[in-house]
Design a protein around this motif. Structure first.
Motif, mmCIF file in Angstrom:
data_model
loop_
_atom_site.group_PDB
_atom_site.id
_atom_site.type_symbol
_atom_site.label_atom_id
_atom_site.label_comp_id
_atom_site.label_asym_id
_atom_site.label_seq_id
_atom_site.Cartn_x
_atom_site.Cartn_y
_atom_site.Cartn_z
ATOM 1 N N UNK A 96 2.868 -0.965 19.080
ATOM 2 C CA UNK A 96 4.061 -0.402 18.439
ATOM 3 C C UNK A 96 3.652 0.443 17.233
ATOM 4 N N UNK A 97 2.755 -0.085 16.416
ATOM 5 C CA UNK A 97 2.310 0.636 15.210
ATOM 6 C C UNK A 97 1.692 1.977 15.601
ATOM 7 N N UNK A 98 0.826 1.960 16.618
ATOM 8 C CA UNK A 98 0.154 3.194 17.041
ATOM 9 C C UNK A 98 1.152 4.211 17.569
ATOM 10 N N UNK A 99 2.141 3.737 18.320
ATOM 11 C CA UNK A 99 3.139 4.657 18.867
ATOM 12 C C UNK A 99 3.955 5.297 17.750
ATOM 13 N N UNK A 100 4.419 4.487 16.799
ATOM 14 C CA UNK A 100 5.273 5.009 15.729
ATOM 15 C C UNK A 100 4.513 5.953 14.793
ATOM 16 N N UNK A 101 3.240 5.694 14.566
ATOM 17 C CA UNK A 101 2.468 6.532 13.637
ATOM 18 C C UNK A 101 1.728 7.648 14.358
ATOM 19 N N UNK A 102 1.985 7.838 15.643
ATOM 20 C CA UNK A 102 1.362 8.938 16.386
ATOM 21 C C UNK A 102 1.923 10.270 15.908
ATOM 22 N N UNK A 103 1.248 11.345 16.241
ATOM 23 C CA UNK A 103 1.706 12.682 15.845
ATOM 24 C C UNK A 103 3.090 12.980 16.416
ATOM 25 N N UNK A 104 3.384 12.429 17.593
ATOM 26 C CA UNK A 104 4.679 12.704 18.226
ATOM 27 C C UNK A 104 5.822 12.048 17.468
ATOM 28 N N UNK A 105 5.646 10.805 17.040
ATOM 29 C CA UNK A 105 6.704 10.099 16.315
ATOM 30 C C UNK A 105 6.695 10.430 14.823
ATOM 31 N N UNK A 106 5.503 10.495 14.230
ATOM 32 C CA UNK A 106 5.374 10.972 12.855
ATOM 33 C C UNK A 106 5.662 9.990 11.738
ATOM 34 N N UNK A 107 5.819 8.694 12.034
ATOM 35 C CA UNK A 107 6.073 7.729 10.966
ATOM 36 C C UNK A 107 4.818 7.567 10.097
ATOM 37 N N UNK A 108 5.027 7.279 8.808
ATOM 38 C CA UNK A 108 3.932 7.006 7.878
ATOM 39 C C UNK A 108 4.140 5.630 7.242
ATOM 40 N N UNK A 109 3.046 4.896 7.064
ATOM 41 C CA UNK A 109 3.164 3.613 6.375
ATOM 42 C C UNK A 109 3.305 3.867 4.888
ATOM 43 N N UNK A 110 4.206 3.146 4.249
ATOM 44 C CA UNK A 110 4.416 3.325 2.825
ATOM 45 C C UNK A 110 4.105 2.028 2.082
ATOM 46 N N UNK A 111 3.759 2.176 0.810
ATOM 47 C CA UNK A 111 3.423 1.025 -0.038
ATOM 48 C C UNK A 111 4.610 0.676 -0.916
ATOM 49 N N UNK A 112 5.044 -0.559 -0.841
ATOM 50 C CA UNK A 112 6.185 -1.028 -1.615
ATOM 51 C C UNK A 112 5.790 -2.262 -2.419
ATOM 52 N N UNK A 124 11.466 -8.899 -0.465
ATOM 53 C CA UNK A 124 11.058 -9.335 -1.793
ATOM 54 C C UNK A 124 9.560 -9.476 -1.944
ATOM 55 N N UNK A 125 8.810 -9.252 -0.853
ATOM 56 C CA UNK A 125 7.351 -9.308 -0.921
ATOM 57 C C UNK A 125 6.789 -7.893 -0.797
ATOM 58 N N UNK A 126 5.548 -7.718 -1.168
ATOM 59 C CA UNK A 126 4.939 -6.392 -1.147
ATOM 60 C C UNK A 126 4.557 -5.982 0.264
ATOM 61 N N UNK A 127 4.378 -4.686 0.434
ATOM 62 C CA UNK A 127 3.958 -4.155 1.726
ATOM 63 C C UNK A 127 3.037 -2.976 1.472
ATOM 64 N N UNK A 128 1.941 -2.898 2.235
ATOM 65 C CA UNK A 128 0.981 -1.827 2.004
ATOM 66 C C UNK A 128 0.080 -2.156 0.830
ATOM 67 N N UNK A 129 -0.546 -1.124 0.271
ATOM 68 C CA UNK A 129 -1.480 -1.314 -0.834
ATOM 69 C C UNK A 129 -0.730 -1.302 -2.162
ATOM 70 N N UNK A 130 -0.724 -2.430 -2.846
ATOM 71 C CA UNK A 130 -0.002 -2.568 -4.112
ATOM 72 C C UNK A 130 -0.947 -3.126 -5.159
ATOM 73 N N UNK A 131 -0.923 -2.527 -6.354
ATOM 74 C CA UNK A 131 -1.824 -2.996 -7.400
ATOM 75 C C UNK A 131 -1.426 -4.392 -7.874
ATOM 76 N N UNK A 132 -2.407 -5.148 -8.314
ATOM 77 C CA UNK A 132 -2.203 -6.552 -8.695
ATOM 78 C C UNK A 132 -1.244 -6.695 -9.868
ATOM 79 N N UNK A 133 -1.280 -5.747 -10.798
ATOM 80 C CA UNK A 133 -0.422 -5.844 -11.979
ATOM 81 C C UNK A 133 1.048 -5.749 -11.590
#
Length: 479
Positions: A96-112, A124-133
């Motif tokens: 699913x991840x590969x399909x959504x982030x393919x060039x055809x679908x164009x989704x990007x993972x975001x950091x929250x 309420x929890x973090x997602x992606x790369x988030x700094x410890x502070x």
């Protein structure tokens, strides 16, 4: 993804899954596509648990239109796919991840820093790369460990000033970006943004600038694609109609500058957050004042210092006489004061004006060299007629031109002590300067008069090293 059944969460006949589970993997994806008028999110999670010796695995997805979340945070479709082994579940997740982030679908993972979508356990929890502070700050707020700051006994004038500047900054931000200020920070419909996410947006802006100023045959298509990528990373309020989406294409240097300012404002807002929570949301004036890292005090109107400064500002006007001073504040930014290169000499009190929403950032981190210099290495895109430096004027009416009024109809400009040293005079506009000519410390655009032939309408004083300036006063005025 094979013949795996996607069950609507909660529908009749859906396989059993224990209420207590561990989130093994998760991602929040987003896409904004100008060409197809798509503005969608897709959250994906891999869940694992065990009950009475039996292992359970599922892939949970939550998707829909991003702008729907502003009016209904629980909108969107929620689905579950069930598996007997972890490798099967991981394979489906990856597919699913590969399909959504393919060039055809164009989704990007975001950091929250804190997600607002997905399963209840993921929210309420973090997602992606988030700094410890950032994570630590959110956890403290959730545990109720945010301490009420000790009172600083600030004068009423300073409390009013701080409240005014923070209010204007947050209002400017939330009216542009699809976000609001909450206890956790800058919260978009998907969750709380991080500085890292904003920096990704800056990288796309770099590509946008190069596309805007380039001569590619497929320029429009490239600008549409990059604009979509930018809005994918930094959700904006751009409307749902095709006309509104088309109008959102970033296709001019002016629009590039606006988005660059928006990202700087976002970074400033995140940087001033106190160590014990969110000073933007809590409206604790003392904490907001402390977050500026500047010493600010009112100059009493009965004092000679006030009258001298007022006279200096008003008499400096050469083109108009519209300025009326409301208040003057004394400034001291300790780090700036310590680094000030006073040994260069030829110090002058000069003016620097800026839009009202910028002053939280200017007070907290100082006046920066143009970001276009740091990130792109190209000519300044605004009125930088002497290249990529910090500009000052000796006429308050000129600096007032770069200001905007707030809800109280007042504006702000700084009076800075600028070490100009040996100045190189210019009568012609000269783009691309990144440092003073050899043997000089600053550049001076000479104002055109009946005696002097020049391309400059006003005297412009430019330094290329931030250590050559020290903000000494903040002037609140009307014009």
């Amino acid at each position: 993804m094979g013949n795996v059944i996607a069950w609507k969460n909660g529908e009749s006949g859906e396989p059993y899954f224990p209420a207590s589970f561990k989130i093994v993997r998760k991602a929040v994806l987003q896409v904004t596509d100008i060409k197809t008028n798509r503005n969608k999110y897709y959250a994906i999670e891999l869940h694992s648990t065990e009950e009475k010796g039996k292992a359970y695995f599922r892939v949970y997805t939550h998707y829909g239109r991003t702008d729907d979340l502003e009016t209904n945070p629980d909108s969107g479709q929620k689905e579950c796919r069930y598996f007997e082994t972890l490798p099967e579940a991981e394979g489906n997740y990856q597919s699913i991840y590969a399909q959504k982030t393919s060039a055809r679908k164009g989704y990007k993972e975001i950091s929250l820093a804190s997600s607002k979508i997905g399963s209840q356990q993921a929210r309420g929890t973090s997602s992606g790369e988030v700094d410890a502070k950032t994570i630590e700050k959110i956890e403290k707020a959730q545990k109720g460990e945010v301490k009420k700051p000790a009172s600083l006994n600030l004068p009423p004038e300073i409390k009013d000033l701080v409240a005014y500047l923070f209010s204007e900054a947050t209002s400017a931000l939330t009216s542009t970006v699809a976000a609001k200020i909450t206890a956790n920070g800058i919260e978009t419909p998907l969750g709380v943004l991080t500085i890292g996410q904003i920096e990704k947006g800056e990288a796309i802006l770099t590509e946008l600038y190069q596309a805007i100023t380039g001569n590619s045959g497929s320029k429009r298509a490239r600008l549409e694609d990059l604009s979509g990528q930018f809005y994918t990373l930094i959700p904006h309020r751009i409307g749902r109609s095709r006309d509104a989406v088309a109008a959102a294409v970033i296709d001019s240097v002016a629009q590039f500058g606006e988005k660059q300012d928006t990202l700087q404002l976002m970074k400033d807002m995140l940087q001033v957050n106190g160590a014990e929570g969110n000073v933007l949301y809590a409206a604790q004036i003392d904490e907001q004042y402390k977050s500026l890292n500047a010493e600010i005090s009112p100059v009493e109107k009965s004092m000679p210092e006030y009258r001298d400064l007022e006279s200096y500002v008003l008499k400096s006007q050469v083109k108009s006489k519209n300025i009326k001073i409301a208040n003057i504040f004394k400034l001291r930014r300790p780090h700036e004061a310590m680094e000030f290169a006073e040994q260069i000499g030829n110090q002058r009190l000069l003016f620097h004006g800026s839009r009202i929403q910028n002053w939280v950032g200017l007070l907290s981190r100082g006046i920066l060299l143009p970001k276009v210099v740091v990130n792109l290495g190209v000519n300044r895109t605004d009125a930088g007629w002497l290249g990529n430096g910090i500009y000052f004027g000796d006429a308050a009416c000129t600096s007032a031109f770069y200001t905007t009024p707030g809800r109280k109809h007042t504006r702000f400009m700084a009076i800075a002590n600028v070490a100009l040293g040996k100045m190189k005079d210019f009568n012609k506009i000269t783009y691309g300067i990144t440092e003073p000519p050899p043997g000089y410390h600053s550049c001076h655009g000479v104002r055109r008069t009946w005696r002097t032939s020049s391309q400059f309408d006003d005297d412009e004083y430019v330094i290329y090293d931030g250590k050559q300036k020290r903000m000494d006063y903040l002037v609140e005025f009307t014009a």
